[in-house]
Write an enzyme that holds these catalytic residues in place. Structure first.
Site, mmCIF file in Angstrom:
data_model
loop_
_atom_site.group_PDB
_atom_site.id
_atom_site.type_symbol
_atom_site.label_atom_id
_atom_site.label_comp_id
_atom_site.label_asym_id
_atom_site.label_seq_id
_atom_site.Cartn_x
_atom_site.Cartn_y
_atom_site.Cartn_z
ATOM 1 N N GLY A 252 -9.018 -7.663 -1.825
ATOM 2 C CA GLY A 252 -10.069 -6.685 -2.078
ATOM 3 C C GLY A 252 -11.224 -6.765 -1.098
ATOM 4 O O GLY A 252 -11.992 -7.719 -1.133
ATOM 5 N N GLY A 253 -11.325 -5.775 -0.222
ATOM 6 C CA GLY A 253 -12.476 -5.663 0.662
ATOM 7 C C GLY A 253 -12.579 -6.714 1.748
ATOM 8 O O GLY A 253 -13.615 -6.808 2.416
ATOM 9 N N HIS B 198 -6.967 -8.843 -7.244
ATOM 10 C CA HIS B 198 -7.876 -7.917 -6.573
ATOM 11 C C HIS B 198 -9.214 -8.051 -7.287
ATOM 12 O O HIS B 198 -9.321 -7.744 -8.479
ATOM 13 C CB HIS B 198 -7.342 -6.484 -6.681
ATOM 14 C CG HIS B 198 -8.132 -5.483 -5.913
ATOM 15 N ND1 HIS B 198 -7.542 -4.444 -5.237
ATOM 16 C CD2 HIS B 198 -9.461 -5.341 -5.708
ATOM 17 C CE1 HIS B 198 -8.474 -3.705 -4.656
ATOM 18 N NE2 HIS B 198 -9.651 -4.243 -4.941
ATOM 19 N N MET C 204 0.848 -1.200 0.000
ATOM 20 C CA MET C 204 0.000 0.000 0.000
ATOM 21 C C MET C 204 0.875 1.239 0.000
ATOM 22 O O MET C 204 1.711 1.419 0.891
ATOM 23 C CB MET C 204 -0.934 -0.023 1.214
ATOM 24 C CG MET C 204 -1.992 -1.114 1.139
ATOM 25 S SD MET C 204 -2.997 -1.255 2.645
ATOM 26 C CE MET C 204 -1.887 -2.212 3.697
ATOM 27 N N MET C 205 0.679 2.071 -1.007
ATOM 28 C CA MET C 205 1.486 3.276 -1.147
ATOM 29 C C MET C 205 1.352 4.174 0.081
ATOM 30 O O MET C 205 0.251 4.386 0.597
ATOM 31 C CB MET C 205 1.052 4.052 -2.395
ATOM 32 C CG MET C 205 1.358 3.344 -3.710
ATOM 33 S SD MET C 205 3.127 3.071 -3.965
ATOM 34 C CE MET C 205 3.701 4.767 -4.097
ATOM 35 N N LYS D 154 0.359 -9.171 -9.295
ATOM 36 C CA LYS D 154 -0.870 -8.709 -8.639
ATOM 37 C C LYS D 154 -1.669 -7.915 -9.658
ATOM 38 O O LYS D 154 -1.180 -6.922 -10.205
ATOM 39 C CB LYS D 154 -0.568 -7.853 -7.412
ATOM 40 C CG LYS D 154 -1.804 -7.479 -6.603
ATOM 41 C CD LYS D 154 -1.415 -6.758 -5.313
ATOM 42 C CE LYS D 154 -2.625 -6.553 -4.412
ATOM 43 N NZ LYS D 154 -3.587 -5.578 -4.943
ATOM 44 N N CYS E 283 -2.652 -1.270 -9.846
ATOM 45 C CA CYS E 283 -2.825 0.065 -9.261
ATOM 46 C C CYS E 283 -3.460 1.008 -10.279
ATOM 47 O O CYS E 283 -2.982 1.128 -11.412
ATOM 48 C CB CYS E 283 -1.480 0.614 -8.809
ATOM 49 S SG CYS E 283 -1.600 2.259 -8.062
#
Length: 332
Positions: A208-209, A167, A14-15, A135, A96
Site C-alpha cells: 500500500g502506497g 494492504h 493488479m487487475m 492478501k 479488493c
C-alpha cells in the site's frame, strides 16, 4: 533485515495489468521478486479456458496465482488446478474493493466474515502442497482495524495460511469508488507493524502506497516482506534495484535498455502464436520515466507498436530513441 526469501519482495497482483506478458517483462528486471497473476475468480478457473487464463512462461517462477472467491470447495478445486499448472503459491484475495467483488461477495467483503476466510484457507491447504497465502486489508468501512485485522489474522493463521499480506488501508465499500479508495482513508503502516509484533512467528508482508525500493527497505525493519503495486507497474525501472539492493545479487540486466532487448525472443515467439505486439509493449510505457527520449519512446509505442502487423522491429526502433547510456543507474 528479516530472512530473505521470495516473500521478501513481491509485485502486487493488479487487475488488467499483471498479465503473463507483464510478468515476463518484470522478470527481465528482477529474478528474485515474487510475481502474481491478476485475480482470477473460481468460476473462471473451474469453467473457463484454463490454458488462456492460467498458462505462463517458465521464466516467471517464482509466480503466484491469486484467486477470488468465497466458497471453500470451489477455492480448493481452483487451488488444485493452479498447482497442477505449476504455480508456486496460491493466494486468496481478501482485499479488493471493486464493484465486481462486492457483487460476488468476495474480496474485501470477506473481512467481515473471518471464520469463512479461515474455512476457505483450510480447504485450500488440504487440497495443495504449495504455500497458501492471504492478501487482506486492515479492515472495511466502520470496522475497528485493531480488532478486525487481529481477528482475521488469527483465523487464517489457525487455518494454516503460510503468509499474510496486509494492504495498510481500509477498504471503504460504502460511498467510495475503488479509485478513491486508493488514497482514502489514510494508510496506517503502524497497524501492520503492531500485527507483526503481536504475531512474531507469522510471516507478514506489507502493501500500500510504497513508492520505492528505499521505502521497501525501511519497512523490512518491521515486517518480513514488502509488496509494491502501482510504483512497480508505472515505473518498472525501479525493479532493476530489487536484486542488488534487497538480495545482494546482480540484476538480470545492467539497464532497462538491455532488459527490453532481452524480450525480443519472447516477443518473436508470442507473435507466431498470434499475440499482438501491443499486448506486450503496453507494460513498457513507464520504462524510461524521467529519461531523455522517454516521451518519444512512449509516442512510438502508441503510434507504431499498436499496429496489427507490428513486431520486434517497431520496438527496436522505439528503443533507439533512448540512448543506452541514459538507462544506466536509474534511481530506486
Amino acid at each position: 533485515m528479516n530472512r530473505l526469501s521470495p516473500t521478501t519482495f513481491s509485485v502486487a497482483p493488479m487487475m488488467d495489468w499483471t498479465d503473463r506478458h507483464c510478468r515476463v517483462f518484470h522478470r527481465a528486471l528482477t529474478r528474485r521478486a515474487l510475481v502474481y497473476t491478476e485475480m482470477l475468480t473460481t468460476g473462471a478457473v473451474i469453467r473457463g479456458d484454463r490454458e488462456r487464463l492460467l498458462g505462463f512462461d517458465a521464466c516467471e517462477h517464482p509466480v503466484a496465482l491469486q484467486l477470488g472467491g468465497s466458497n471453500p470447495r470451489d477455492l480448493a478445486e481452483s487451488a488444485k488446478i493452479g498447482e497442477s499448472f505449476g504455480y508456486d503459491e496460491i493466494n486468496l484475495n481478501v482485499g479488493c474493493p471493486s464493484d465486481r467483488v462486492q457483487d460476488g461477495r468476495f474480496g474485501a467483503c470477506l473481512m467481515m466474515v473471518p471464520q469463512l476466510v479461515g474455512d476457505c484457507v483450510a480447504a485450500m491447504k488440504a487440497a495443495v502442497r504449495v504455500p497458501v497465502t492471504v492478501k487482506c486489508r486492515i479492515g472495511v468501512d466502520n470496522q475497528d482495524p485493531e480488532q478486525a485485522l487481529d481477528v482475521l489474522a488469527r483465523s487464517v493463521v489457525a487455518a494454516g495460511a503460510d503468509v499474510l499480506i496486509v494492504h495498510a488501508r481500509k477498504a471503504w465499500l460504502d460511498g467510495l469508488s475503488p479509485k478513491q479508495n486508493r488514497d482514502i482513508p489514510p494508510l496506517d503502516y503502524g497497524r501492520v507493524y503492531r500485527l507483526k509484533a503481536a504475531m512474531p512467528d507469522v510471516t507478514i508482508s506489507i502493501n500500500g502506497g510504497i513508492a520505492s525500493i528505499a521505502q521497501a527497505k525501511d519497512h523490512l525493519r518491521h515486517v518480513d516482506g514488502v509488496m509494491l503495486g502501482r510504483a512497480a507497474y508505472h515505473e518498472p525501472w525501479r525493479l532493476l534495484a530489487v536484486d542488488p539492493d534487497l538480495f545482494g545479487a546482480s540484476a538480470p540486466h545492467a539497464s532497462m535498455h538491455e532488459a527490453i532487448e532481452s524480450m525480443y525472443p519472447y516477443i518473436e515467439r508470442e507473435r507466431t502464436r498470434g499475440t499482438r505486439l501491443h499486448a506486450i509493449t503496453r507494460h513498457m510505457v513507464g520504462a524510461f520515466h524521467g529519461v531523455a527520449g522517454a516521451r518519444a519512446f512512449r509516442r512510438a509505442l502508441a503510434e507504431n507498436c499498436v499496429k496489427a502487423d507490428a513486431g520486434v522491429e517497431q520496438l527496436r526502433n522505439a528503443l533507439k530513441l533512448i540512448a543506452p547510456a541514459e538507462t544506466e543507474g536509474a534511481a530506486a
